[in-house]
Design an enzyme around this catalytic site. Structure first.
Site, PDB file in Angstrom:
ATOM      1  N   PHE A 164       0.829  -1.198   0.000  1.00 18.38           N
ATOM      2  CA  PHE A 164       0.000   0.000   0.000  1.00 18.38           C
ATOM      3  C   PHE A 164       0.869   1.255   0.000  1.00 18.38           C
ATOM      4  CE2 PHE A 164      -2.277  -3.226   2.468  1.00 18.38           C
ATOM      5  CZ  PHE A 164      -3.556  -3.186   1.959  1.00 18.38           C
ATOM      6  N   ASP A 165       0.429   2.263  -0.727  1.00 19.87           N
ATOM      7  CA  ASP A 165       0.908   3.623  -0.505  1.00 19.87           C
ATOM      8  C   ASP A 165       0.235   4.129   0.778  1.00 19.87           C
ATOM      9  OD1 ASP A 165       2.060   6.183  -0.945  1.00 19.87           O
ATOM     10  OD2 ASP A 165       0.228   6.837  -1.974  1.00 19.87           O
ATOM     11  N   GLY A 166       0.742   5.244   1.314  1.00 21.32           N
ATOM     12  CA  GLY A 166       0.189   5.759   2.564  1.00 21.32           C
ATOM     13  C   GLY A 166      -0.873   6.831   2.372  1.00 21.32           C
ATOM     14  N   PHE A 276      -1.185  -0.824  -4.361  1.00 22.18           N
ATOM     15  CA  PHE A 276      -2.205   0.214  -4.440  1.00 22.18           C
ATOM     16  C   PHE A 276      -1.565   1.588  -4.231  1.00 22.18           C
ATOM     17  CE2 PHE A 276      -4.610  -3.489  -2.761  1.00 22.18           C
ATOM     18  CZ  PHE A 276      -5.527  -3.625  -3.800  1.00 22.18           C
TER      19      PHE A 276
END
Length: 311
Positions: A164-166, A276
């Site tokens: 995941f991106d943040g 993502f």
């Protein structure tokens, strides 16, 4: 007793996200719906190649091998704008690939997002921008599956690996807007001043929490699912992220604070089954090494503008 989806990880996936249907979609774009339906019916028994979302779905379903039939943790549902008649080609492909997918919905062009809450969906994967946007507007974690090379569609192992991106994915975009509006120095100052204030949850936070509940059923080394945070943040702004995850009581197995460095090599080394992110600059490179999906969303400013127009 009715089958309860409430306490499971429920993934809804469109047929074009699961299988490579780009040629068929081109027929629809160029010749219309009737030509598309005719082609699908005439090619009902023709095999379909794996799509970008296949690798993730295949490995997610393997989690259920650790549980009895009554205690399955993962449910995958096909939700498609195809009609019931043309659905047979998709279900034939599911059976050919031996995917344990038993539930489906075929809307004949109607908005799929209408049905996501009815199926208790935690994540929706689609190849359509509009379907993803509508899903997110309905509070469902959703992402647009991006085209990728067939070489990366085969699973590297049985363990699911999700990256995941943040900001604007796991967390709200509030901090990212500070950076966009006022620059890096203002962003760093803002995050230092708020380091003890947890970040607000983004659209993918609930998905991460659901995954964490499955992970808690296993010892760390035995878990069939592994997560990674891959973000452009760096010290000192990483501190707020770590404290936020602690407040959420959620486990991220690996975290990479890259300070603006390229993400794709880290993602390849991690072996992500899906990544993502909300920014094209990262996704353009990641699609060459791992299956990737774009989180399309309307910004806080866009939603505020829309709200004012309605009132």
């Amino acid at each position: 007793m009715a089958y309860d989806l409430q306490d499971k990880l429920v993934i809804a996936v469109s047929s074009r996200a699961l299988f490579d249907l780009e040629a068929e979609n081109q027929i629809f774009e160029e010749n219309g719906l009737d030509a598309y339906y005719k082609y699908q019916l005439e090619n009902e028994n023709e095999p379909l190649k794996k799509g970008t979302g296949y690798r993730l779905i295949e490995n997610l379903l393997k989690i259920n091998q650790h549980f009895s039939e009554d205690e399955k943790q993962v449910e995958v549902i096909i939700l498609s704008k195809n009609n019931a008649a043309t659905s047979l080609r998709i279900t034939n492909a599911i059976n050919a690939h031996k995917l344990d997918i038993q539930r489906s919905g075929w809307t004949s062009g109607s908005d799929i997002s209408t049905y996501l809450k009815a199926f208790k969906v935690d994540l929706f994967l689609s190849a359509s921008d509009d379907d993803v946007i509508h899903a997110i507007q309905n509070g469902i974690a959703a992402a647009k599956i991006l085209p990728s090379h067939q070489d990366i569609h085969n699973s590297l192992g049985d363990q699911v690996r999700i990256a995941f991106d943040g900001d604007a994915v796991l967390f709200s975009e509030a901090s990212e807007l500070v950076y966009k509006k006022h620059g890096l120095e203002a962003f760093i100052k803002h995050e230092e001043e708020n380091k003890d204030n947890p970040l607000d949850k983004g659209v993918f936070a609930k998905l991460l929490l659901t995954i964490a509940n499955i992970q808690k059923k296993f010892k760390d080394k035995d878990s069939p699912i592994r997560t990674a945070l891959v973000t452009a943040r760096s010290a000192p702004t990483h501190e707020r992220v770590i404290k936020t995850l602690n407040v959420w009581d959620v486990r991220i197995d690996e975290a990479f604070f890259l300070g603006g460095s390229e993400k794709y090599e880290v993602l390849e080394a991690f072996g992500a089954d899906i990544f993502f992110d909300d920014q094209d600059v990262h996704l353009e490179l990641s699609t060459s090494v791992v299956p990737s999906a774009k989180v399309i969303h309307q910004s806080i400013e866009d939603l505020n503008t829309l709200s004012k127009k309605k009132t």
